[in-house]
Scaffold this motif. Structure first.
Motif, PDB file in Angstrom:
ATOM      1  N   GLU A   1       0.816  -1.223   0.000  1.00 37.21           N
ATOM      2  CA  GLU A   1       0.000   0.000   0.000  1.00 37.21           C
ATOM      3  C   GLU A   1       0.849   1.272   0.000  1.00 37.21           C
ATOM      4  OE1 GLU A   1      -2.976  -0.299   3.051  1.00 37.21           O
ATOM      5  OE2 GLU A   1      -4.126  -1.725   1.846  1.00 37.21           O
ATOM      6  N   ASN A   2       2.078   1.188  -0.471  1.00 35.26           N
ATOM      7  CA  ASN A   2       2.897   2.382  -0.647  1.00 35.26           C
ATOM      8  C   ASN A   2       2.563   2.950  -2.029  1.00 35.26           C
ATOM      9  OD1 ASN A   2       5.042   4.215  -1.293  1.00 35.26           O
ATOM     10  ND2 ASN A   2       6.195   3.328   0.409  1.00 35.26           N
ATOM     11  N   TYR A   3       1.631   3.887  -2.057  1.00 34.33           N
ATOM     12  CA  TYR A   3       1.089   4.375  -3.325  1.00 34.33           C
ATOM     13  C   TYR A   3       2.070   5.258  -4.085  1.00 34.33           C
ATOM     14  CZ  TYR A   3      -3.013   2.198  -1.496  1.00 34.33           C
ATOM     15  OH  TYR A   3      -3.873   1.265  -0.988  1.00 34.33           O
ATOM     16  N   ARG A   4       3.020   5.881  -3.403  1.00 32.69           N
ATOM     17  CA  ARG A   4       4.070   6.645  -4.096  1.00 32.69           C
ATOM     18  C   ARG A   4       4.933   5.680  -4.901  1.00 32.69           C
ATOM     19  NH1 ARG A   4       5.641  11.268  -6.535  1.00 32.69           N
ATOM     20  NH2 ARG A   4       3.640  11.751  -5.634  1.00 32.69           N
ATOM     21  N   ALA A   5       5.256   4.527  -4.339  1.00 27.09           N
ATOM     22  CA  ALA A   5       6.041   3.521  -5.063  1.00 27.09           C
ATOM     23  C   ALA A   5       5.253   3.014  -6.274  1.00 27.09           C
ATOM     24  CB  ALA A   5       6.418   2.364  -4.141  1.00 27.09           C
ATOM     25  N   HIS A   6       3.952   2.786  -6.092  1.00 27.46           N
ATOM     26  CA  HIS A   6       3.115   2.364  -7.222  1.00 27.46           C
ATOM     27  C   HIS A   6       3.151   3.414  -8.327  1.00 27.46           C
ATOM     28  CE1 HIS A   6       1.069  -1.355  -6.048  1.00 27.46           C
ATOM     29  NE2 HIS A   6       0.989  -0.876  -4.812  1.00 27.46           N
ATOM     30  N   PHE A   7       3.001   4.684  -7.921  1.00 18.52           N
ATOM     31  CA  PHE A   7       2.983   5.754  -8.930  1.00 18.52           C
ATOM     32  C   PHE A   7       4.307   5.807  -9.698  1.00 18.52           C
ATOM     33  CE2 PHE A   7       4.089  10.155 -10.024  1.00 18.52           C
ATOM     34  CZ  PHE A   7       3.185  10.331 -11.060  1.00 18.52           C
ATOM     35  N   LEU A   8       5.427   5.802  -8.973  1.00 19.18           N
ATOM     36  CA  LEU A   8       6.726   5.870  -9.645  1.00 19.18           C
ATOM     37  C   LEU A   8       6.947   4.671 -10.569  1.00 19.18           C
ATOM     38  CD1 LEU A   8       8.934   7.180  -6.706  1.00 19.18           C
ATOM     39  CD2 LEU A   8       8.150   8.456  -8.711  1.00 19.18           C
ATOM     40  N   LEU A   9       6.467   3.515 -10.150  1.00 21.39           N
ATOM     41  CA  LEU A   9       6.575   2.317 -10.985  1.00 21.39           C
ATOM     42  C   LEU A   9       5.711   2.455 -12.241  1.00 21.39           C
ATOM     43  CD1 LEU A   9       8.021  -0.440 -10.854  1.00 21.39           C
ATOM     44  CD2 LEU A   9       5.954  -1.361  -9.803  1.00 21.39           C
ATOM     45  N   SER A  10       4.522   3.013 -12.076  1.00 19.25           N
ATOM     46  CA  SER A  10       3.625   3.157 -13.229  1.00 19.25           C
ATOM     47  C   SER A  10       4.133   4.190 -14.226  1.00 19.25           C
ATOM     48  CB  SER A  10       2.214   3.533 -12.767  1.00 19.25           C
ATOM     49  OG  SER A  10       2.134   4.884 -12.340  1.00 19.25           O
ATOM     50  N   VAL A  11       4.833   5.206 -13.746  1.00 17.48           N
ATOM     51  CA  VAL A  11       5.364   6.239 -14.637  1.00 17.48           C
ATOM     52  C   VAL A  11       6.439   5.675 -15.544  1.00 17.48           C
ATOM     53  CG1 VAL A  11       6.732   8.368 -14.670  1.00 17.48           C
ATOM     54  CG2 VAL A  11       4.757   8.200 -13.187  1.00 17.48           C
ATOM     55  N   GLN A  12       7.218   4.735 -15.056  1.00 21.00           N
ATOM     56  CA  GLN A  12       8.269   4.151 -15.898  1.00 21.00           C
ATOM     57  C   GLN A  12       7.823   2.832 -16.527  1.00 21.00           C
ATOM     58  OE1 GLN A  12      11.554   3.672 -13.007  1.00 21.00           O
ATOM     59  NE2 GLN A  12      11.513   1.520 -13.546  1.00 21.00           N
ATOM     60  N   ASN A  13       6.512   2.603 -16.598  1.00 19.49           N
ATOM     61  CA  ASN A  13       5.975   1.372 -17.192  1.00 19.49           C
ATOM     62  C   ASN A  13       6.582   0.122 -16.567  1.00 19.49           C
ATOM     63  OD1 ASN A  13       4.226   2.678 -19.013  1.00 19.49           O
ATOM     64  ND2 ASN A  13       5.906   3.014 -20.431  1.00 19.49           N
ATOM     65  N   GLY A  14       6.705   0.134 -15.253  1.00 25.75           N
ATOM     66  CA  GLY A  14       7.361  -0.956 -14.544  1.00 25.75           C
ATOM     67  C   GLY A  14       6.454  -2.102 -14.138  1.00 25.75           C
ATOM     68  N   TYR A  15       5.201  -2.088 -14.589  1.00 25.03           N
ATOM     69  CA  TYR A  15       4.257  -3.137 -14.197  1.00 25.03           C
ATOM     70  C   TYR A  15       4.221  -4.305 -15.178  1.00 25.03           C
ATOM     71  CZ  TYR A  15       2.022  -0.498 -10.447  1.00 25.03           C
ATOM     72  OH  TYR A  15       1.758   0.150  -9.277  1.00 25.03           O
ATOM     73  N   SER A  16       5.092  -4.309 -16.179  1.00 28.03           N
ATOM     74  CA  SER A  16       5.009  -5.286 -17.261  1.00 28.03           C
ATOM     75  C   SER A  16       4.968  -6.736 -16.788  1.00 28.03           C
ATOM     76  CB  SER A  16       6.162  -5.087 -18.239  1.00 28.03           C
ATOM     77  OG  SER A  16       7.397  -5.185 -17.556  1.00 28.03           O
ATOM     78  N   ASP A  17       5.661  -7.072 -15.724  1.00 26.71           N
ATOM     79  CA  ASP A  17       5.690  -8.456 -15.252  1.00 26.71           C
ATOM     80  C   ASP A  17       5.139  -8.580 -13.823  1.00 26.71           C
ATOM     81  OD1 ASP A  17       7.748  -7.032 -14.159  1.00 26.71           O
ATOM     82  OD2 ASP A  17       9.299  -8.516 -14.550  1.00 26.71           O
ATOM     83  N   SER A  18       4.219  -7.709 -13.481  1.00 28.97           N
ATOM     84  CA  SER A  18       3.700  -7.660 -12.104  1.00 28.97           C
ATOM     85  C   SER A  18       2.177  -7.657 -12.083  1.00 28.97           C
ATOM     86  CB  SER A  18       4.245  -6.422 -11.390  1.00 28.97           C
ATOM     87  OG  SER A  18       5.638  -6.387 -11.432  1.00 28.97           O
TER      88      SER A  18
ATOM     89  N   ASN B   1     -11.848   4.662  -1.746  1.00 27.30           N
ATOM     90  CA  ASN B   1     -12.443   5.175  -0.508  1.00 27.30           C
ATOM     91  C   ASN B   1     -11.826   4.545   0.742  1.00 27.30           C
ATOM     92  OD1 ASN B   1     -14.282   6.934  -1.833  1.00 27.30           O
ATOM     93  ND2 ASN B   1     -15.553   5.159  -2.316  1.00 27.30           N
ATOM     94  N   GLU B   2     -11.102   3.437   0.562  1.00 22.96           N
ATOM     95  CA  GLU B   2     -10.420   2.794   1.688  1.00 22.96           C
ATOM     96  C   GLU B   2      -9.077   3.455   2.001  1.00 22.96           C
ATOM     97  OE1 GLU B   2      -9.977  -1.281   0.557  1.00 22.96           O
ATOM     98  OE2 GLU B   2     -12.121  -1.709   0.666  1.00 22.96           O
ATOM     99  N   ILE B   3      -8.624   4.338   1.111  1.00 27.65           N
ATOM    100  CA  ILE B   3      -7.326   4.998   1.288  1.00 27.65           C
ATOM    101  C   ILE B   3      -7.534   6.223   2.170  1.00 27.65           C
ATOM    102  CG2 ILE B   3      -5.404   6.129   0.107  1.00 27.65           C
ATOM    103  CD1 ILE B   3      -6.128   4.337  -2.334  1.00 27.65           C
ATOM    104  N   ILE B   4      -6.756   6.316   3.227  1.00 29.53           N
ATOM    105  CA  ILE B   4      -6.994   7.316   4.266  1.00 29.53           C
ATOM    106  C   ILE B   4      -6.554   8.721   3.869  1.00 29.53           C
ATOM    107  CG2 ILE B   4      -6.450   7.962   6.652  1.00 29.53           C
ATOM    108  CD1 ILE B   4      -6.253   4.924   7.238  1.00 29.53           C
ATOM    109  N   THR B   5      -5.304   8.885   3.441  1.00 25.78           N
ATOM    110  CA  THR B   5      -4.818  10.244   3.186  1.00 25.78           C
ATOM    111  C   THR B   5      -5.051  10.659   1.731  1.00 25.78           C
ATOM    112  OG1 THR B   5      -2.562   9.651   2.514  1.00 25.78           O
ATOM    113  CG2 THR B   5      -2.980   9.874   4.893  1.00 25.78           C
TER     114      THR B   5
END
Length: 176
Positions: free
Chosen positions: A41-58, A71-75
């Motif tokens: 649930e580290n959404y900054r890490a998800h964002f940075l990964l998505s910006v560099q198209n890093g989800y190809s094998d995930s 809506n489950e995300i607090i901040t």
């Protein structure tokens, strides 16, 4: 120094940022994936990964984002990173309308947090214009190898970065 503490998600996130700024995208991706192994649930890490198209094998990370209820995300900061991530993933799968809806929601949240100062924006615009005029020859001779996207909140700079990102010769470094 950070490499000694690779089992800490904050250190891994900082290390990924350093790697991205140096253009070491493979190392950045590895740090981000390790960070998400510690805390999915580290959404900054998800964002940075998505910006560099890093989800190809995930696939499990893609499914986590696509199935997560925002809506489950607090901040709001986490929610913004989540929505930008989801938008990038949806865009990758050519679901442009849904991607756009996520961008709108993220930008609406972001505009509530980061109020813009028209005076500062005007000053920065003038500085950029002066730099462009001074470097016009290099620009016309294609000697410029870096593109920096700047903009006010909700102006479309993230969308432009995502669009440029689809070109195989572009290497995004994320937001600063």
């Amino acid at each position: 120094f950070l490499i000694k503490f690779e089992n800490n998600e904050d250190n891994l996130l900082n290390l990924a940022g350093i790697f991205q700024s140096k253009g070491l995208l493979v190392e950045a991706k590895s740090s981000l994936l390790n960070c998400l192994n510690i805390n999915i649930e580290n959404y900054r890490a998800h964002f940075l990964l998505s910006v560099q198209n890093g989800y190809s094998d995930s696939d499990h990370l893609i499914n986590f984002i696509l199935e997560k209820d925002p809506n489950e995300i607090i901040t709001n900061i986490d929610k913004i990173d989540f929505l930008f991530t989801k938008s990038n993933i949806l865009h990758h799968f050519s679901k442009y309308k849904s991607s756009g809806q996520c961008l709108i929601e993220a930008n609406n949240l972001k505009s509530k947090i980061h109020l813009s100062n028209k005076k500062d924006i005007k000053h920065l615009t003038q500085e950029l214009k002066q730099w462009t005029e001074l470097n016009q020859k290099n620009i016309q001779q294609n000697k410029v190898k870096n593109i920096f996207i700047t903009g006010m909140p909700r102006c479309g700079s993230t969308l432009i970065e995502s669009i440029l990102n689809t070109y195989h010769r572009c290497k995004p470094l994320g937001e600063i």
